[in-house]
Design an enzyme around this catalytic site. Structure first.
Site, PDB file in Angstrom:
ATOM      1  N   HIS A 286      -7.084 -40.579  -7.933  1.00 15.19           N
ATOM      2  CA  HIS A 286      -6.771 -40.052  -9.265  1.00 15.19           C
ATOM      3  C   HIS A 286      -5.387 -40.436  -9.753  1.00 15.19           C
ATOM      4  CE1 HIS A 286     -10.330 -37.445  -9.893  1.00 15.19           C
ATOM      5  NE2 HIS A 286     -10.373 -37.457  -8.577  1.00 15.19           N
TER       6      HIS A 286
ATOM      7  N   ASP B  21       1.650 -42.926 -14.991  1.00 19.16           N
ATOM      8  CA  ASP B  21       0.623 -41.890 -14.943  1.00 19.16           C
ATOM      9  C   ASP B  21      -0.736 -42.531 -14.673  1.00 19.16           C
ATOM     10  OD1 ASP B  21      -0.562 -39.401 -15.185  1.00 19.16           O
ATOM     11  OD2 ASP B  21       0.568 -38.890 -16.981  1.00 19.16           O
TER      12      ASP B  21
HETATM   13  C1  G6P Z   1      -2.296 -34.288 -10.915  1.00 17.08           C
HETATM   14  C2  G6P Z   1      -2.742 -35.483 -10.149  1.00 17.08           C
HETATM   15  C3  G6P Z   1      -3.813 -35.140  -9.185  1.00 17.08           C
HETATM   16  C4  G6P Z   1      -3.421 -33.953  -8.351  1.00 17.08           C
HETATM   17  C5  G6P Z   1      -3.175 -32.801  -9.295  1.00 17.08           C
HETATM   18  C6  G6P Z   1      -2.890 -31.466  -8.645  1.00 17.08           C
HETATM   19  O1  G6P Z   1      -3.216 -33.981 -11.888  1.00 17.08           O
HETATM   20  O2  G6P Z   1      -3.144 -36.519 -10.985  1.00 17.08           O
HETATM   21  O3  G6P Z   1      -4.056 -36.261  -8.406  1.00 17.08           O
HETATM   22  O4  G6P Z   1      -4.402 -33.676  -7.421  1.00 17.08           O
HETATM   23  O5  G6P Z   1      -2.091 -33.166 -10.106  1.00 17.08           O
HETATM   24  O6  G6P Z   1      -1.720 -31.466  -7.989  1.00 17.08           O
HETATM   25  P1  G6P Z   1      -1.347 -30.250  -7.093  1.00 17.08           P
HETATM   26  O7  G6P Z   1      -0.232 -30.746  -6.250  1.00 17.08           O
HETATM   27  O8  G6P Z   1      -0.931 -29.144  -7.988  1.00 17.08           O
HETATM   28  O9  G6P Z   1      -2.550 -29.895  -6.311  1.00 17.08           O
END
Ligand code: G6P
Length: 511
Positions: A209, A418
């Site tokens: 992602h 991003d």
């Molecule tokens: C962003 C990234 C994701 C990630 C998410 C949650 O949206 O693109 O890849 O999993 O953040 O991050 P966190 O550290 O809060 O779980």
């Protein structure tokens, strides 16, 4: 209220050369001319049927959490497009969802009692510090976002990352005929670990992602080889953009025994073959459009503008992360009001900054930096009853976000790097009035598909940034309508259910 015409005069009288062509002009979107004639609902924004199959999802973060309200525990579905798109497929197809658990044993029991298909992998507080804060977010996150100077490499954190990935792999058991779909950089090693354990499974997909950097950046990671080997255990590896696909394929050439077929987008390694593809993620466009069309929405949007007491509202919504270009944006705002002092009291930026990863040093430092910058810019330009930047540190529900998107004249989505950036797509899906201008960083994955409808900038070029704000504020209604109608159609045609369908179809087809 100022008229756009007045704003145009104000801007051009102050910066005639810029207004006459020095501004960054983005090409008109293709097919823009006929866009204005289209009906209010963006074509394709209907709910698509989701695939009919058994899915086993593996994510770091759990799709549900518990919150205590008046002595009892309430189940809350976590926000985010992936969760809302995949849960129905898991639920109706008899699937499973594996995710970490960092809470108490009582919460664990309660969660799995209420959500029978949820299987939790215990991660202790020490492991959270080392695996999640240390390796995933102190090493991999900055590495994948090309921010080498922010990477913190630690052998202990790597060991914990391996251990937690192993625990996820051990938990899967027999997956039968399901499609096992592993998500994101926290779980890069899981595909290879499942193969090593000979876990019975039919098809294995991995989706990344976040961005994937060029090999010269990626190879700085002392464990880059293990990460590649981990990913190559999957049958399919998905990215958001073509350029991340190419970067990954080139990185695979760092493995001496890998055969990389750039034409077919296949990597042959250790007796297995993995297909690689670009699958740009989308948003739940029908749901956002529905929210944006609620009768109360116009009033809510107006109330936001009234409270901020501005005629022209610039809006940014980001997790508080150094990849989002928040500091660079505030520098651009500083310069904008230095160049256009006559627009003080007329234009303001509302920055919604959602707190994130607050235990990680880099994120705490960023909060301080942002606070100081807001203070400096506001201190320099503010006048009684008006300030250039309003910054809120909190998260908003989707309906409240949609109201803010509707309230804005211009959205500034200007990360320095991003993977995709769904705020850009949410903003477009919300603009059922076919109005609003999107200034988008060329370094957001979204620029690959939306670039032609936006004003695309390099957020590190402050002069170009200011020129784009000027151009956005001066843009005539006709051009705004043409651009936004095109953007809405593009966002609706590539929404979240389409993304799920495309990934699943590609992962399950014979080859
Ligand atoms: C962003 C990234 C994701 C990630 C998410 C949650 O949206 O693109 O890849 O999993 O953040 O991050 P966190 O550290 O809060 O779980």
């Amino acid at each position: 209220m100022i008229d756009p015409q007045d704003l145009q005069i104000a801007l051009s009288s102050c910066n005639a050369s810029a207004a006459q062509g020095g501004l960054q002009a983005a090409a008109r979107p293709e097919g823009a001319a006929d866009a204005a004639a289209r009906p209010q609902t963006a074509a394709g924004a209907e709910k698509r049927p989701l695939p009919d199959l058994r899915l086993v999802i593996m994510t770091n973060r759990e799709p549900f959490s518990l919150s205590s309200a008046r002595g009892s525990l309430r189940l809350k579905r976590n926000s985010g497009g992936v969760v809302s798109a995949l849960l129905p497929v898991v639920e109706t197809g008899g699937g499973r969802w594996l995710a970490w658990h960092t809470g108490t044993p009582e919460e664990r029991q309660e969660l799995t009692r209420r959500v029978p298909y949820l299987e939790l992998v215990d991660v202790s507080a020490d492991e959270v510090r080392s695996y999640y804060e240390g390796f995933a977010n102190g090493a991999l996150w900055p590495l994948f976002h090309y921010a080498l100077d922010r990477c913190r490499f630690s052998n202990d954190d790597w060991d914990t990352y391996v251990r937690v990935n192993e625990r996820f792999a051990d938990q899967l058991g027999d997956a039968g005929d399901a499609l096992v779909w592993v998500h994101d950089y926290q779980l890069c090693l899981v595909p290879r670990l499942l193969r090593e354990r000979n876990v019975p499974l039919h098809r294995l997909a991995y989706f990344h992602h976040v961005p994937f950097p060029p090999p010269d950046v990626f190879r700085v990671l002392p464990w880059h080889r293990q990460i590649l080997e981990g990913l190559l255990g999957a049958d399919q590896i998905g990215f958001h953009t073509e350029s991340y696909v190419i970067n990954f394929l080139r990185a695979c050439e760092l493995l001496p025994d890998a055969q990389v077929d750039f034409q077919a987008r296949v990597v042959h390694y250790a007796g297995r073959s993995a297909r690689v593809g670009a699958f740009p993620i989308g948003v739940d466009a029908p749901a956002i459009e529905k929210l944006a069309q609620r009768p109360s929405m116009t009033g809510e949007a107006q109330a936001i503008r009234t409270a901020l007491r501005v005629d022209k509202l610039l809006l940014s919504v980001d997790r508080l992360d150094y990849t989002k270009g928040i500091a660079e944006r505030f520098e651009a705002i500083d310069r904008f009001f230095t160049v256009h002092p006559q627009l003080k009291g007329v234009v303001s930026l509302l920055q919604i900054a959602v707190p994130s990863r607050t235990a990680v040093t880099e994120y705490r430092r960023l909060k301080k930096e942002v606070d100081e910058l807001v203070g400096r810019v506001n201190g320099k330009h503010a006048e009684p009853g008006w300030q250039p930047i309003h910054c809120t540190y909190r998260s908003f529900s989707l309906p409240r976000l949609v109201a803010h998107y509707r309230a804005a004249d211009v959205a500034l989505v200007t990360p320095v790097r991003d993977g995709m950036n769904l705020v850009a797509k949410e903003f477009c899906a919300s603009r059922v009035d076919d109005d609003g201008v999107l200034i988008l960083s060329e370094f957001a994955g979204a620029a690959e598909s939306l670039g032609r409808g936006t004003l695309t900038i390099n957020p590190l070029d402050v002069r170009q940034f200011v020129a784009a704000i000027e151009r956005a504020l001066m843009m005539k209604r006709g051009e705004r309508r043409e651009r936004m109608a095109w953007l809405r159609r593009t966002v609706a045609a590539n929404d979240i259910s389409g993304w799920v369908n495309r990934v699943v179809a590609h992962a399950t087809q014979a080859w």
